[in-house]
Write a protein that holds these residues in place. Structure first.
Motif, PDB file in Angstrom:
ATOM      1  N   GLU A  34      -3.838   1.337  -3.145  1.00 16.28           N
ATOM      2  CA  GLU A  34      -4.716   0.962  -2.034  1.00 16.28           C
ATOM      3  C   GLU A  34      -5.114  -0.501  -2.174  1.00 16.28           C
ATOM      4  O   GLU A  34      -5.044  -1.070  -3.270  1.00 16.28           O
ATOM      5  CB  GLU A  34      -5.967   1.846  -2.040  1.00 16.28           C
ATOM      6  CG  GLU A  34      -5.669   3.329  -1.898  1.00 16.28           C
ATOM      7  CD  GLU A  34      -6.928   4.181  -1.990  1.00 16.28           C
ATOM      8  OE1 GLU A  34      -8.021   3.618  -2.213  1.00 16.28           O
ATOM      9  OE2 GLU A  34      -6.805   5.420  -1.825  1.00 16.28           O
ATOM     10  N   LEU A  35      -5.557  -1.083  -1.060  1.00 19.05           N
ATOM     11  CA  LEU A  35      -5.966  -2.493  -1.078  1.00 19.05           C
ATOM     12  C   LEU A  35      -7.034  -2.750  -2.145  1.00 19.05           C
ATOM     13  O   LEU A  35      -7.020  -3.777  -2.824  1.00 19.05           O
ATOM     14  CB  LEU A  35      -6.491  -2.908   0.295  1.00 19.05           C
ATOM     15  CG  LEU A  35      -5.471  -2.965   1.435  1.00 19.05           C
ATOM     16  CD1 LEU A  35      -6.176  -3.307   2.748  1.00 19.05           C
ATOM     17  CD2 LEU A  35      -4.374  -3.980   1.138  1.00 19.05           C
ATOM     18  N   SER A  65       0.004   5.862  -5.111  1.00 21.81           N
ATOM     19  CA  SER A  65      -0.543   5.628  -3.763  1.00 21.81           C
ATOM     20  C   SER A  65      -1.500   4.441  -3.741  1.00 21.81           C
ATOM     21  O   SER A  65      -2.675   4.573  -3.385  1.00 21.81           O
ATOM     22  CB  SER A  65      -1.262   6.891  -3.267  1.00 21.81           C
ATOM     23  OG  SER A  65      -0.399   7.990  -3.271  1.00 21.81           O
ATOM     24  N   MET A 102       0.841  -1.204   0.000  1.00 17.75           N
ATOM     25  CA  MET A 102       0.000   0.000   0.000  1.00 17.75           C
ATOM     26  C   MET A 102       0.867   1.241   0.000  1.00 17.75           C
ATOM     27  O   MET A 102       1.910   1.275   0.662  1.00 17.75           O
ATOM     28  CB  MET A 102      -0.873   0.013   1.263  1.00 17.75           C
ATOM     29  CG  MET A 102      -2.134  -0.766   1.165  1.00 17.75           C
ATOM     30  SD  MET A 102      -3.275  -0.352   2.516  1.00 17.75           S
ATOM     31  CE  MET A 102      -2.268  -0.634   3.942  1.00 17.75           C
ATOM     32  N   GLY A 103       0.429   2.216  -0.751  1.00 17.22           N
ATOM     33  CA  GLY A 103       1.138   3.489  -0.782  1.00 17.22           C
ATOM     34  C   GLY A 103       2.181   3.599  -1.879  1.00 17.22           C
ATOM     35  O   GLY A 103       2.628   4.711  -2.208  1.00 17.22           O
ATOM     36  N   ASP A 154      -7.384  -1.573  -4.943  1.00 11.54           N
ATOM     37  CA  ASP A 154      -6.885  -1.570  -6.329  1.00 11.54           C
ATOM     38  C   ASP A 154      -6.517  -2.973  -6.798  1.00 11.54           C
ATOM     39  O   ASP A 154      -6.266  -3.180  -7.987  1.00 11.54           O
ATOM     40  CB  ASP A 154      -5.656  -0.663  -6.441  1.00 11.54           C
ATOM     41  CG  ASP A 154      -5.957   0.788  -6.119  1.00 11.54           C
ATOM     42  OD1 ASP A 154      -5.050   1.504  -5.651  1.00 11.54           O
ATOM     43  OD2 ASP A 154      -7.116   1.214  -6.335  1.00 11.54           O
ATOM     44  N   VAL A 195      -2.268  -5.781  -3.929  1.00  9.02           N
ATOM     45  CA  VAL A 195      -1.765  -4.756  -3.003  1.00  9.02           C
ATOM     46  C   VAL A 195      -1.878  -5.309  -1.587  1.00  9.02           C
ATOM     47  O   VAL A 195      -2.964  -5.745  -1.169  1.00  9.02           O
ATOM     48  CB  VAL A 195      -2.556  -3.444  -3.144  1.00  9.02           C
ATOM     49  CG1 VAL A 195      -1.972  -2.377  -2.221  1.00  9.02           C
ATOM     50  CG2 VAL A 195      -2.538  -2.967  -4.587  1.00  9.02           C
ATOM     51  N   ARG A 226      -5.723   8.870  -8.977  1.00  4.96           N
ATOM     52  CA  ARG A 226      -4.452   8.170  -8.728  1.00  4.96           C
ATOM     53  C   ARG A 226      -4.060   7.326  -9.949  1.00  4.96           C
ATOM     54  O   ARG A 226      -2.904   6.927 -10.077  1.00  4.96           O
ATOM     55  CB  ARG A 226      -4.581   7.244  -7.517  1.00  4.96           C
ATOM     56  CG  ARG A 226      -4.901   7.972  -6.202  1.00  4.96           C
ATOM     57  CD  ARG A 226      -4.961   6.995  -5.042  1.00  4.96           C
ATOM     58  NE  ARG A 226      -6.079   6.061  -5.145  1.00  4.96           N
ATOM     59  CZ  ARG A 226      -5.965   4.794  -5.513  1.00  4.96           C
ATOM     60  NH1 ARG A 226      -4.791   4.299  -5.825  1.00  4.96           N
ATOM     61  NH2 ARG A 226      -7.033   4.018  -5.564  1.00  4.96           N
TER      62      ARG A 226
END
Lengths: 113, 113
Positions: B82-83, B80, B15-16, B85, B112, B63
């Protein structure tokens, strides 16, 4: 928004039987339809298409039927084989609006030996 | 020769992080697409480019940024991560006449963690 939907998320048939996979669409303006086959770990693969000025189209072992009155599409697979096991999607497009395929939810076809 | 090729096939990241997926087609098609397939196999269009010009941009978080350096390439950059995604991302292309629908790549499975 409007989308293409599918009946029966799963379908199990015996090898050699005929398979029928159904699809209901809600956008009456759609004028081009495609059936795709997606095998595990692969991208969707074109099977057969049909335009709204037709009600039936045949390919090799596959037939697509279009009923615009009830907005229904079906894919018939003759003499189903183990290699036909996959997820099948119908997709719709409005040709005058450009290229923008909208997919249904998919039906998992399992062929039992 | 693979008609629509995506790299990488698998992508596991935290993540990130920021990551990119590349797509190339050697079919001479003018239009390319990115689709996202969720865990229920539902395929949803994200972006479409025609000859390097953005023509479809669905409700996708900013994003996600596509980039088409030429009509044979359409890359997808995600910032960035995220879960949510996590999904399989498919690239596709189609000819101007849209005959036979889209040709899909084999997908990129993004996880992710």
């Amino acid at each position: 928004g409007e989308s293409v939907g599918l009946h029966l998320p799963t379908l199990s048939v015996q090898e050699g039987d005929n398979s029928i996979i159904n699809c209901a669409y809600s956008n009456s303006a759609s004028d081009y339809f495609i059936w795709y086959k997606q095998e595990s770990g692969k991208g969707p693969q074109f099977i057969i298409d049909i335009r709204s000025n037709m009600d039936k189209r045949q390919g090799q072992r596959v037939t697509v039927l279009l009923n615009k009155t009830v907005k229904h599409l079906s894919l018939q697979i003759a003499a189903t084989q183990p290699g036909d096991s996959a997820v099948y999607f119908c997709a719709e497009n409005i040709m005058t609006s450009g290229s923008r395929l909208t997919f249904g939810e998919g039906t998992q076809l399992t062929v039992n030996p | 020769d693979t008609a629509v090729s995506q790299t990488p096939k698998y992508l596991v990241t935290q993540m990130g992080n920021d990551k990119s997926i590349k797509c190339e087609q050697n079919l001479g098609h003018d239009t390319m697409y990115w689709y996202k397939q969720d865990s229920k196999k539902f395929l949803k269009i994200m972006f479409s480019y025609n000859n390097k010009e953005l023509i479809i941009n669905e409700t996708v978080p900013n994003r996600f940024s596509p980039k088409s350096p030429d009509k044979a390439h359409l890359n997808l950059h995600i910032n960035s991560l995220e879960l949510g995604d996590s999904a399989v991302y498919f690239c596709a292309s189609s000819p101007p006449a849209f005959n036979y629908g889209y040709t899909f790549g084999s997908g990129t499975r993004l996880t992710v963690v």
